[in-house]
Structures are given as structure tokens and as C-alpha cells.
Design a protein around this motif. Structure first.
Motif, PDB file in Angstrom:
ATOM      1  N   THR A   6       0.819  -1.207   0.000  1.00  0.00           N
ATOM      2  CA  THR A   6       0.000   0.000   0.000  1.00  0.00           C
ATOM      3  C   THR A   6       0.852   1.256   0.000  1.00  0.00           C
ATOM      4  O   THR A   6       1.876   1.328   0.685  1.00  0.00           O
ATOM      5  CB  THR A   6      -0.923   0.027   1.234  1.00  0.00           C
ATOM      6  N   ILE A   7       0.418   2.238  -0.779  1.00  0.00           N
ATOM      7  CA  ILE A   7       0.937   3.597  -0.687  1.00  0.00           C
ATOM      8  C   ILE A   7      -0.127   4.430   0.010  1.00  0.00           C
ATOM      9  O   ILE A   7      -1.308   4.391  -0.366  1.00  0.00           O
ATOM     10  CB  ILE A   7       1.266   4.166  -2.076  1.00  0.00           C
ATOM     11  N   VAL A   8       0.276   5.161   1.039  1.00  0.00           N
ATOM     12  CA  VAL A   8      -0.638   6.005   1.811  1.00  0.00           C
ATOM     13  C   VAL A   8      -0.453   7.453   1.382  1.00  0.00           C
ATOM     14  O   VAL A   8       0.680   7.927   1.246  1.00  0.00           O
ATOM     15  CB  VAL A   8      -0.368   5.865   3.318  1.00  0.00           C
ATOM     16  N   VAL A   9      -1.556   8.160   1.182  1.00  0.00           N
ATOM     17  CA  VAL A   9      -1.475   9.578   0.821  1.00  0.00           C
ATOM     18  C   VAL A   9      -2.419  10.375   1.719  1.00  0.00           C
ATOM     19  O   VAL A   9      -3.560   9.980   1.954  1.00  0.00           O
ATOM     20  CB  VAL A   9      -1.805   9.808  -0.669  1.00  0.00           C
ATOM     21  N   GLY A  10      -1.917  11.479   2.243  1.00  0.00           N
ATOM     22  CA  GLY A  10      -2.741  12.371   3.046  1.00  0.00           C
ATOM     23  C   GLY A  10      -3.487  13.347   2.154  1.00  0.00           C
ATOM     24  O   GLY A  10      -2.933  13.879   1.189  1.00  0.00           O
ATOM     25  N   ALA A  25      -1.384   8.093  -6.979  1.00  0.00           N
ATOM     26  CA  ALA A  25      -2.165   7.130  -7.765  1.00  0.00           C
ATOM     27  C   ALA A  25      -1.360   6.628  -8.957  1.00  0.00           C
ATOM     28  O   ALA A  25      -1.336   5.417  -9.243  1.00  0.00           O
ATOM     29  CB  ALA A  25      -3.464   7.785  -8.228  1.00  0.00           C
ATOM     30  N   ARG A  26      -0.699   7.536  -9.655  1.00  0.00           N
ATOM     31  CA  ARG A  26       0.099   7.113 -10.818  1.00  0.00           C
ATOM     32  C   ARG A  26       1.245   6.208 -10.391  1.00  0.00           C
ATOM     33  O   ARG A  26       1.571   5.224 -11.072  1.00  0.00           O
ATOM     34  CB  ARG A  26       0.623   8.346 -11.562  1.00  0.00           C
ATOM     35  N   HIS A  27       1.868   6.528  -9.255  1.00  0.00           N
ATOM     36  CA  HIS A  27       2.991   5.712  -8.818  1.00  0.00           C
ATOM     37  C   HIS A  27       2.522   4.371  -8.263  1.00  0.00           C
ATOM     38  O   HIS A  27       3.206   3.361  -8.407  1.00  0.00           O
ATOM     39  CB  HIS A  27       3.812   6.450  -7.766  1.00  0.00           C
ATOM     40  N   ALA A  28       1.353   4.348  -7.627  1.00  0.00           N
ATOM     41  CA  ALA A  28       0.830   3.096  -7.066  1.00  0.00           C
ATOM     42  C   ALA A  28       0.621   2.055  -8.159  1.00  0.00           C
ATOM     43  O   ALA A  28       0.967   0.878  -7.992  1.00  0.00           O
ATOM     44  CB  ALA A  28      -0.470   3.358  -6.314  1.00  0.00           C
ATOM     45  N   CYS A  33       0.797  -1.401  -6.349  1.00  0.00           N
ATOM     46  CA  CYS A  33       0.317  -1.178  -4.985  1.00  0.00           C
ATOM     47  C   CYS A  33      -1.138  -0.706  -4.992  1.00  0.00           C
ATOM     48  O   CYS A  33      -1.624  -0.161  -5.982  1.00  0.00           O
ATOM     49  CB  CYS A  33       1.162  -0.104  -4.285  1.00  0.00           C
ATOM     50  N   SER A  34      -1.811  -0.909  -3.877  1.00  0.00           N
ATOM     51  CA  SER A  34      -3.089  -0.256  -3.664  1.00  0.00           C
ATOM     52  C   SER A  34      -2.819   1.134  -3.090  1.00  0.00           C
ATOM     53  O   SER A  34      -1.694   1.449  -2.696  1.00  0.00           O
ATOM     54  CB  SER A  34      -3.963  -1.063  -2.701  1.00  0.00           C
ATOM     55  N   LEU A  83      -7.428   1.520 -10.342  1.00  0.00           N
ATOM     56  CA  LEU A  83      -6.609   1.392  -9.147  1.00  0.00           C
ATOM     57  C   LEU A  83      -7.454   0.973  -7.944  1.00  0.00           C
ATOM     58  O   LEU A  83      -8.577   1.457  -7.750  1.00  0.00           O
ATOM     59  CB  LEU A  83      -5.929   2.727  -8.844  1.00  0.00           C
ATOM     60  N   GLU A  84      -6.920   0.071  -7.134  1.00  0.00           N
ATOM     61  CA  GLU A  84      -7.583  -0.310  -5.882  1.00  0.00           C
ATOM     62  C   GLU A  84      -7.339   0.790  -4.852  1.00  0.00           C
ATOM     63  O   GLU A  84      -6.200   1.058  -4.476  1.00  0.00           O
ATOM     64  CB  GLU A  84      -7.018  -1.637  -5.372  1.00  0.00           C
TER      65      GLU A  84
END
Length: 286
Positions: A6-10, A25-28, A33-34, A83-84
């Protein structure tokens, strides 16, 4: 069963946070990754009455926070439709939640929301604190003007192994050229007082070693290196970041209050011409 990475974004609804969600989102999708979008509502600090206004549909402070999160979700889906994505609504200060939520994540992505214009400092306190205390790499997105540019990695005398790992992963995922720079400190006026030094064997050996490691870690990726000589480490890295799609730096991560990232990483976060990735790792027990 394989755990989903998972990638987390604030996300807080600001323009900087919107860029962060789009970048994340593009990098995930490139990293397989989700995406987890986190919004930290501050209304709990201001009012105990966060429910809907009687007789007014879709109202109330709690609903307003949910709308911010829904906006972030829609933005991520618009950027990468398949994307998930999952969302998390938390209550309280972001610095109290983001480090905890991002434990075990591939990366924490934040916008560089700051006051701007104050002594050129353009990164907000939350992003700086997470870059100093999070237990995963932290990407701070102020601008993304060169999405097709190279990946820039700045190494120190240790070879910056964590930053090298992150830079290679990013270059491999994007197919970008990887440029590795090592800055040699030379005080102002040094060359006027002494004979110029034309060779730096120790630094050249270090750079050659890191270049070899990078080519092994990211086969098929174009890897280049350069020694830079400057009176300021951060100035040299910021200058080199022009045209880059990402600048990757390491961090000392030793505590001053809640942690510091070192003066070079701090300056690069404020002034780099690209998104900056601070290569943090979970602290080892002492």
C-alpha cells in the motif's frame, strides 16, 4: 496469502494535496500497490456537535469531512480508474495519525502545504515532521513539472543505501534514467587560496561502487553519475534537481524534539525543482 502493498497519501482538499493524490495514484499502479487515502478531520478539536443540522440534508461537520475524503477518492479514480483505493477518515491532528497509519506502507505521500514566501520555506510542518519521523519513505509533492524527467539520487559518504534502494525501485518502475550525484564540500574561496584539486580518488571510488550497485539493482535502466564540488551540499543538489521527475535523498533521522532529517534533506525539501523522496526506514532498536 500475499499481503497487498500500500501507498498512503494524506488528503485535506488543498491544491497541494490534490497533486499528491494524483502523483500517488500514478505511482501506485506502476509499483503494483493499492492506494489508501487518509483525511484527518480537525472538527473534533473545535466542536462536539458534528452531526447533521436538523432539517438540512447532507449537512454537518462530520459529513463535511466525509465529503473531503470522497473528493480525494474521486480524484484518484479519475487519475487511475482501475486502481484499488480505500479511504480512511480519522479525527485529530495529522501528525498524530499519519506516522501510525503509514507503518508498513511502501510510501507515505504528502502535499507540501506551507505558508510560502517566508524565507523561501515552502513545505508545511506536517510534511517536515513526517519526513523526520515516519517509518517508511516519505514523498513530498510541491510540483511535478517534469513527469518524464530523470530520477536524481544524492548520496553521502555512506553511499546512502536506503536512498539507493528507493531510487532504483522508482527508476525501474518508471523506466527513467537514474542520475547519481555525490557532493564534495569545498568552502568559498578555497580554489583562490590553494591549487585546484583535479582528482578525488576516494569520492570517485565511492561513486563507482554506488553506480555498480545501481546497475545491478535496476538492470536495463540507464545509470549515470557525477561528482559535484560546491560550498553548499544542498545548493548543489537543488541545482541538479532541475528537470528531474524525482529527487531522492537520505536522512539522518536522529532526534531533535521529534526527529530531524538533516540540513541537506531539509533544504532540498524546501527548494528542489521536483517532488522529493526522503528515504526513511523503520528505526532499528538501540
Amino acid at each position: 496469502m500475499t499481503e497487498t502493498r500500500t501507498i498512503v497519501v494524506g488528503y485535506d482538499g488543498s491544491e497541494e494535496a490534490k497533486r499528491a493524490v494524483q502523483w500517488a495514484a500514478r505511482h501506485a499502479v506502476l509499483r503494483g500497490c493499492s492506494l489508501q487515502i487518509v483525511h484527518c478531520s480537525l472538527w473534533v478539536l473545535l466542536s462536539h456537535n458534528r452531526g447533521p443540522v436538523p432539517g438540512v440534508a447532507d449537512s454537518g461537520l462530520e459529513r463535511a469531512a466525509q465529503k473531503v475524503l470522497e473528493e480525494g477518492l474521486a480524484l484518484a479514480k479519475e487519475t487511475v480508474p482501475d486502481l484499488e483505493v480505500r479511504t480512511t477518515l480519522l479525527h485529530g491532528m495529522p501528525r498524530d495519525h499519519l506516522a501510525h497509519v503509514s507503518v508498513g506502507a511502501v510510501m507515505l505521500v504528502l502535499g507540501s502545504r506551507g505558508l510560502g514566501g517566508f524565507m523561501g520555506l515552502l513545505v508545511g510542518s506536517v510534511s517536515l515532521e513526517m519526513a523526520a519521523t515516519a517509518e517508511c519513505p516519505v514523498a513530498v509533492i510541491r510540483s511535478d513539472d517534469h513527469p518524464e524527467g530523470r530520477v536524481l539520487l544524492a548520496i553521502d559518504d555512506s553511499g546512502s543505501p536506503a536512498a539507493l534502494e528507493d531510487a532504483c525501485l522508482f527508476a525501474a518502475a518508471t523506466g527513467a534514467e537514474l542520475m547519481i550525484v555525490h557532493v564534495l564540500h569545498e568552502p568559498d574561496g578555497y580554489r583562490r587560496l590553494r591549487e585546484p584539486v583535479e582528482a578525488y580518488p576516494d569520492a570517485e571510488a565511492l561513486l563507482d561502487s554506488v553506480l555498480s550497485q545501481a546497475r545491478h539493482k535496476a538492470p536495463g535502466i540507464t545509470v549515470a553519475g557525477e561528482l559535484l564540488v560546491d560550498a553548499s551540499f544542498s545548493r548543489a543538489v537543488v541545482k541538479a534537481s532541475q528537470g528531474a521527475r524525482l529527487t531522492v535523498v537520505g536522512t539522518k533521522g536522529h532526534g531533535l524534539i521529534k526527529g530531524t532529517i538533516g540540513s541537506t534533506a531539509h533544504a532540498v525539501l524546501h527548494h528542489a525543482h521536483s517532488p522529493v523522496l526522503v528515504s526513511r526506514r523503520k528505526a532499528e532498536p538501540t
